[in-house]
Design a protein around this motif. Structure first.
Motif, short mmCIF file in Angstrom:
data_model
loop_
_atom_site.label_atom_id
_atom_site.label_comp_id
_atom_site.label_asym_id
_atom_site.label_seq_id
_atom_site.Cartn_x
_atom_site.Cartn_y
_atom_site.Cartn_z
N ASN A 89 0.83 -1.21 0.00
CA ASN A 89 0.00 0.00 0.00
C ASN A 89 0.86 1.26 0.00
OD1 ASN A 89 0.63 -0.99 2.69
ND2 ASN A 89 -0.64 0.65 3.52
N HIS A 178 0.91 -8.73 -0.18
CA HIS A 178 1.30 -7.74 0.82
C HIS A 178 0.38 -7.86 2.04
CE1 HIS A 178 3.08 -4.36 2.70
NE2 HIS A 178 1.93 -3.70 2.73
N HIS A 219 3.14 -6.28 5.63
CA HIS A 219 2.15 -5.28 6.05
C HIS A 219 1.90 -5.21 7.56
CE1 HIS A 219 -0.92 -2.32 5.47
NE2 HIS A 219 -1.89 -3.09 5.91
FE LIG Z 1 1.70 -2.12 4.18
#
Ligand SMILES: [Fe+2]
Ligand SMILES: [Fe+2]
Length: 256
Positions: A89, A178, A219
């Motif tokens: 992200n 992720h 993550h």
């Molecule tokens: Fe992340």
């Protein structure tokens, strides 16, 4: 063509035939910043001697800025083994994830976003994944149009993952993500944010295929190191902050 009936002489240092194991290293969440000074030079040199393939599980940069990627690539060029990767992200924060993906691809990283690759008989599939929550608490498509759009995004990410896995014909495959596919590997983070760290939709997708041997993701910096899907596929959280709690090696190696 080799004669399958002739006695096989294993090469020194290699196990014979199809049982030969591959050493797959994995790490995510390097979070390289604009002013970082070659922080991962040792990592990329060391892993090249220690594994056959390196999996990069996203959040390789802080904001997905071009100078950050350039900093990362200065170290990454020291890696001499094949690399596969997914974006995190954080690579989306600057609004140019395609540019980050292009730079990594040009540097030799096989980026997974609906694609799949086979390296020495082992398949690699994956994608970033998305949020949504786990098990019975997973967000469902109900109510406001905005909620439905949000859930649709999660469904589309799971579909991308499925398209990637479906392309593989290998008996052994590794899935890179992720976001987390199971709650065990986010456990340790505040329960209030578990739903923002991954989604069971990803595990449900993985469990439809019996050739997935291993799942690695990042993550959840304070999540647990290991879990399993309902079908029993091992899942590892290889976010660098998690690996630092396990020992001194800045990546984790799996034999498959
Ligand atoms: Fe992340
Ligand atoms: Fe991260």
């Amino acid at each position: 063509m080799t004669d399958a009936t002739a006695p096989q002489t294993p090469q020194p240092g290699l196990e014979p035939g199809p049982a030969r194991k591959m050493r797959v290293a994995a790490v995510g969440d390097l979070h390289v910043g604009e002013t970082s000074e070659r922080p991962y030079r040792d990592l990329f040199e060391r892993v090249s001697d220690d594994a056959n393939v390196l999996c990069l599980c996203g959040d390789l940069t802080n904001y997905g800025k071009t100078p950050e990627v350039e900093r990362l690539l200065e170290d990454l060029k020291l890696c001499t083994i094949p690399m596969v990767g997914v974006l995190g992200n954080h690579e989306h924060e600057c609004g140019q994830p395609q540019e980050v993906e292009r730079m990594l691809t040009d540097a030799g990283v096989r980026m997974l976003n609906g694609e799949a690759y086979e390296i020495d008989g082992v398949g690699f599939a994956g994608g970033k994944g998305f949020v949504g929550g786990f098990g019975r608490y997973m967000l469902s498509s109900f109510g406001e149009a905005s909620i439905k759009r949000f859930v649709q995004e999660a469904v589309e990410d799971a579909n991308l993952l499925e398209n990637s896995i479906r392309k593989l014909r290998t008996e052994r495959s590794v899935v890179l993500l992720h976001y987390a596919p199971v709650v065990e590997t986010v456990t340790g983070e505040p329960p209030e944010i578990h739903a923002f760290l991954g989604s069971s939709r990803l595990a449900e997708t993985i469990d439809r295929y019996d050739n997935v041997s291993l799942v690695v993701h990042g993550h959840a910096h304070r999540g647990g190191p290991e879990g399993r899907t309902n079908r029993g596929v091992p899942v590892y959280n290889v976010a660098l902050p998690v690996l630092k709690t396990l020992g001194d090696t800045p990546y984790r190696v799996f034999e498959i």
